[in-house]
Design a protein around this motif. Structure first.
Motif, PDB file in Angstrom:
ATOM      1  N   LYS A   1       0.973  -1.016   0.054  1.00 23.59           N
ATOM      2  CA  LYS A   1      -0.072   0.128  -0.165  1.00 23.59           C
ATOM      3  C   LYS A   1       0.800   1.269   0.071  1.00 23.59           C
ATOM      4  CE  LYS A   1      -3.805  -2.174   2.365  1.00 23.59           C
ATOM      5  NZ  LYS A   1      -4.396  -2.400   3.970  1.00 23.59           N
ATOM      6  N   GLY A   2       2.142   1.208   0.243  1.00 24.98           N
ATOM      7  CA  GLY A   2       3.172   2.425   0.281  1.00 24.98           C
ATOM      8  C   GLY A   2       2.751   3.036   1.470  1.00 24.98           C
ATOM      9  N   ASP A   3       1.991   2.408   2.599  1.00 30.42           N
ATOM     10  CA  ASP A   3       1.543   3.070   3.701  1.00 30.42           C
ATOM     11  C   ASP A   3       2.980   3.468   4.858  1.00 30.42           C
ATOM     12  OD1 ASP A   3       0.602   3.904   6.379  1.00 30.42           O
ATOM     13  OD2 ASP A   3      -0.552   1.824   6.429  1.00 30.42           O
TER      14      ASP A   3
ATOM     15  N   GLY B   1      17.817   2.938  10.661  1.00 30.59           N
ATOM     16  CA  GLY B   1      16.722   3.657  11.076  1.00 30.59           C
ATOM     17  C   GLY B   1      15.402   3.494  10.453  1.00 30.59           C
ATOM     18  N   ALA B   2      14.259   3.605  11.404  1.00 32.62           N
ATOM     19  CA  ALA B   2      13.068   3.235  10.992  1.00 32.62           C
ATOM     20  C   ALA B   2      12.458   4.096   9.898  1.00 32.62           C
ATOM     21  CB  ALA B   2      12.081   3.014  12.233  1.00 32.62           C
ATOM     22  N   ASP B   3      12.800   5.562  10.064  1.00 39.28           N
ATOM     23  CA  ASP B   3      12.495   6.321   9.439  1.00 39.28           C
ATOM     24  C   ASP B   3      12.986   6.443   8.071  1.00 39.28           C
ATOM     25  OD1 ASP B   3      10.944   9.158   9.062  1.00 39.28           O
ATOM     26  OD2 ASP B   3      13.218   9.999   8.604  1.00 39.28           O
ATOM     27  N   LYS B   4      14.169   6.283   7.832  1.00 39.11           N
ATOM     28  CA  LYS B   4      15.014   5.992   6.480  1.00 39.11           C
ATOM     29  C   LYS B   4      14.282   4.961   5.932  1.00 39.11           C
ATOM     30  CE  LYS B   4      19.111   8.661   7.736  1.00 39.11           C
ATOM     31  NZ  LYS B   4      20.674   8.285   7.884  1.00 39.11           N
TER      32      LYS B   4
ATOM     33  N   LEU C   1      11.250   2.450   1.388  1.00 45.27           N
ATOM     34  CA  LEU C   1      10.355   1.418   0.912  1.00 45.27           C
ATOM     35  C   LEU C   1       8.856   2.054   0.687  1.00 45.27           C
ATOM     36  CD1 LEU C   1      10.711  -1.263   3.809  1.00 45.27           C
ATOM     37  CD2 LEU C   1      11.743  -1.233   1.396  1.00 45.27           C
ATOM     38  N   ALA C   2       8.409   3.106   1.187  1.00 46.22           N
ATOM     39  CA  ALA C   2       7.052   3.777   0.754  1.00 46.22           C
ATOM     40  C   ALA C   2       7.236   4.393  -0.493  1.00 46.22           C
ATOM     41  CB  ALA C   2       6.830   4.570   2.073  1.00 46.22           C
ATOM     42  N   SER C   3       8.409   4.921  -0.752  1.00 47.59           N
ATOM     43  CA  SER C   3       8.740   5.849  -2.081  1.00 47.59           C
ATOM     44  C   SER C   3       8.834   4.922  -3.369  1.00 47.59           C
ATOM     45  CB  SER C   3       9.608   6.740  -1.735  1.00 47.59           C
ATOM     46  OG  SER C   3      10.924   6.367  -1.425  1.00 47.59           O
ATOM     47  N   SER C   4       9.717   3.848  -3.150  1.00 45.36           N
ATOM     48  CA  SER C   4      10.185   3.150  -4.076  1.00 45.36           C
ATOM     49  C   SER C   4       9.405   1.621  -4.505  1.00 45.36           C
ATOM     50  CB  SER C   4      11.832   2.741  -3.836  1.00 45.36           C
ATOM     51  OG  SER C   4      11.784   1.691  -2.913  1.00 45.36           O
ATOM     52  N   LEU C   5       8.928   1.120  -3.546  1.00 42.89           N
ATOM     53  CA  LEU C   5       8.109  -0.091  -3.739  1.00 42.89           C
ATOM     54  C   LEU C   5       6.964  -0.181  -4.582  1.00 42.89           C
ATOM     55  CD1 LEU C   5       9.260  -3.014  -3.397  1.00 42.89           C
ATOM     56  CD2 LEU C   5      10.501  -1.300  -2.167  1.00 42.89           C
TER      57      LEU C   5
ATOM     58  N   TRP D   1      17.924  -5.312 -13.756  1.00 42.22           N
ATOM     59  CA  TRP D   1      18.505  -3.988 -14.227  1.00 42.22           C
ATOM     60  C   TRP D   1      17.265  -3.519 -15.267  1.00 42.22           C
ATOM     61  CZ3 TRP D   1      22.137  -1.166 -12.149  1.00 42.22           C
ATOM     62  CH2 TRP D   1      22.935  -1.774 -11.498  1.00 42.22           C
ATOM     63  N   ALA D   2      16.758  -4.440 -15.899  1.00 40.10           N
ATOM     64  CA  ALA D   2      15.635  -3.941 -16.854  1.00 40.10           C
ATOM     65  C   ALA D   2      14.483  -3.331 -16.228  1.00 40.10           C
ATOM     66  CB  ALA D   2      15.307  -5.062 -17.693  1.00 40.10           C
ATOM     67  N   LEU D   3      14.378  -4.252 -15.084  1.00 38.37           N
ATOM     68  CA  LEU D   3      13.094  -3.616 -14.310  1.00 38.37           C
ATOM     69  C   LEU D   3      13.239  -2.272 -13.580  1.00 38.37           C
ATOM     70  CD1 LEU D   3      12.030  -6.933 -12.319  1.00 38.37           C
ATOM     71  CD2 LEU D   3      10.774  -5.862 -13.783  1.00 38.37           C
ATOM     72  N   PHE D   4      14.639  -2.255 -13.032  1.00 41.05           N
ATOM     73  CA  PHE D   4      14.867  -0.914 -12.402  1.00 41.05           C
ATOM     74  C   PHE D   4      14.660   0.214 -13.319  1.00 41.05           C
ATOM     75  CE2 PHE D   4      18.438   2.336 -11.458  1.00 41.05           C
ATOM     76  CZ  PHE D   4      17.957   2.550 -10.096  1.00 41.05           C
ATOM     77  N   ARG D   5      15.026   0.127 -14.638  1.00 41.07           N
ATOM     78  CA  ARG D   5      15.030   1.145 -15.771  1.00 41.07           C
ATOM     79  C   ARG D   5      13.459   1.368 -15.875  1.00 41.07           C
ATOM     80  NH1 ARG D   5      19.583  -1.715 -17.888  1.00 41.07           N
ATOM     81  NH2 ARG D   5      18.069  -2.940 -19.377  1.00 41.07           N
ATOM     82  N   GLU D   6      12.716   0.160 -15.952  1.00 49.16           N
ATOM     83  CA  GLU D   6      11.324   0.208 -16.349  1.00 49.16           C
ATOM     84  C   GLU D   6      10.470   1.038 -15.226  1.00 49.16           C
ATOM     85  OE1 GLU D   6       7.387  -2.299 -17.332  1.00 49.16           O
ATOM     86  OE2 GLU D   6       9.552  -3.517 -17.409  1.00 49.16           O
ATOM     87  N   ALA D   7      11.065   0.651 -13.977  1.00 48.04           N
ATOM     88  CA  ALA D   7      10.253   1.540 -12.754  1.00 48.04           C
ATOM     89  C   ALA D   7      10.817   2.934 -12.860  1.00 48.04           C
ATOM     90  CB  ALA D   7      10.714   0.883 -11.666  1.00 48.04           C
ATOM     91  N   ASN D   8      12.082   3.312 -13.211  1.00 43.94           N
ATOM     92  CA  ASN D   8      12.497   4.659 -13.207  1.00 43.94           C
ATOM     93  C   ASN D   8      11.693   5.560 -14.524  1.00 43.94           C
ATOM     94  OD1 ASN D   8      13.943   4.724 -11.065  1.00 43.94           O
ATOM     95  ND2 ASN D   8      15.915   4.237 -12.527  1.00 43.94           N
TER      96      ASN D   8
END
Length: 310
Positions: free
Chosen positions: A183-185, A216-219, A224-228, A293-300
């Protein structure tokens, strides 16, 4: 029973010994196969097939580990064992101990021991072999094996982390964590992470990974919430699965190929550590491996304004 039947009955134990010594599924399977070849070619009828085969697979594993040490010293980035999804050896009376002995944390501690110490510790502390059998397996006297076991136990006890004892609570917490991840929660993720949580990846220089451990929990939660979410937008999914006896997951792309595996360290109702294996060389036994690597580029690409998602 025939030799083939005897060997097949003992195969789960032999693999379990080899994997704990080597930390590699592929190398453990090779060690077990080599053990069979030697057993099949031997004219000797052993008094105890279990003791004989355990000794053979132990000697093979020690030799392989010695040759692997130099490769691991030159490894790019953090080195983790190959993820183990299912331990073929079962003993209901000692299920918790067996699961703990294949945890990422325990296997990394074993890496600090010499090959002989590691083999003796595995045979004695994990599988309960007598010192006479261990001495025969490693080619040392019983007295020497007792000293090796004492030294290895001291090292392991000094560094061994304590994980959540209640498996139901542990697995429920992991399920909530992965649900929040989908959920990106951000708040949900932060509430489940220990204040000093650490996230580490093993890509071996062959997959996208963080330059260093994230602490650290915050980092960790913000990362995770921003990238996943972008991983899910391009068709990725999470398959909850126990990894090395711990709660974890297999990450798959939209074609069902394996991207990486995660194992979670859980203690006191919080996630203390996240260990991700991304190196494609360590994932082949899990299933067909994705092009990370292909997934990384596609996500970007999907992140950009007007970017397309799979």
């Amino acid at each position: 029973m025939s030799r083939v039947e005897e060997f097949q009955e003992l195969r789960p134990l032999l693999f379990a010994i080899a994997y704990r010594i080597l930390g590699s599924v592929a190398e453990a399977e090779d060690a077990v196969q080599e053990t069979w070849l030697r057993y099949d070619a031997s004219p000797t009828v052993p008094a105890s097939t279990k003791a004989f085969l355990s000794a053979v697979v132990t000697r093979i594993s020690i030799d392989v580990l010695r040759s692997a040490r130099s490769r691991r010293e030159q490894y790019v980035g953090e080195w983790f064992p190959e993820p183990l999804l299912d331990d073929p050896y079962e003993d209901p009376a000692r299920a918790a101990e067996l699961a703990d002995s294949v945890s990422m944390a325990a296997l990394l501690l074993l890496e600090r021991l010499s090959p002989l110490e590691r083999a003796v510790f595995v045979l004695r502390e994990v599988f309960g072999f007598g010192f006479g059998e261990i001495a025969s397996a490693v080619g040392r006297s019983e007295a020497a094996c007792r000293q090796l076991a004492t030294r290895a136990r001291r090292h392991m006890d000094a560094g061994r982390p304590r994980f959540e004892a209640d498996r139901k609570e542990r697995d429920e917490l992991a399920a909530r964590f992965f649900d929040a991840l989908r959920k990106g929660d951000l708040d949900g993720l932060q509430s489940l992470l220990a204040a000093d949580v650490q996230m580490v990846g093993d890509g071996g220089g062959k997959a996208p990974q963080f330059a260093r451990a994230i602490r650290g929990a915050d980092k960790v939660a913000r990362l995770l919430a921003s990238s996943l979410p972008w991983f899910f937008r391009i068709g990725g999914r999470i398959e909850l699965h126990e990894v090395n006896g711990q709660p974890g997951a297999i990450f798959r792309d939209r074609h069902d190929n394996v991207v990486n595996t995660w194992a979670l360290d859980v203690l006191d109702g919080r996630i203390q550590g996240i260990r991700a294996v991304l190196n494609p060389d360590k994932l082949g036994h899990v299933g067909p491996v994705a092009d990370a690597w292909a997934l990384f580029r596609e996500a970007n690409e999907a992140r950009r304004p007007g970017g397309r998602t799979g």
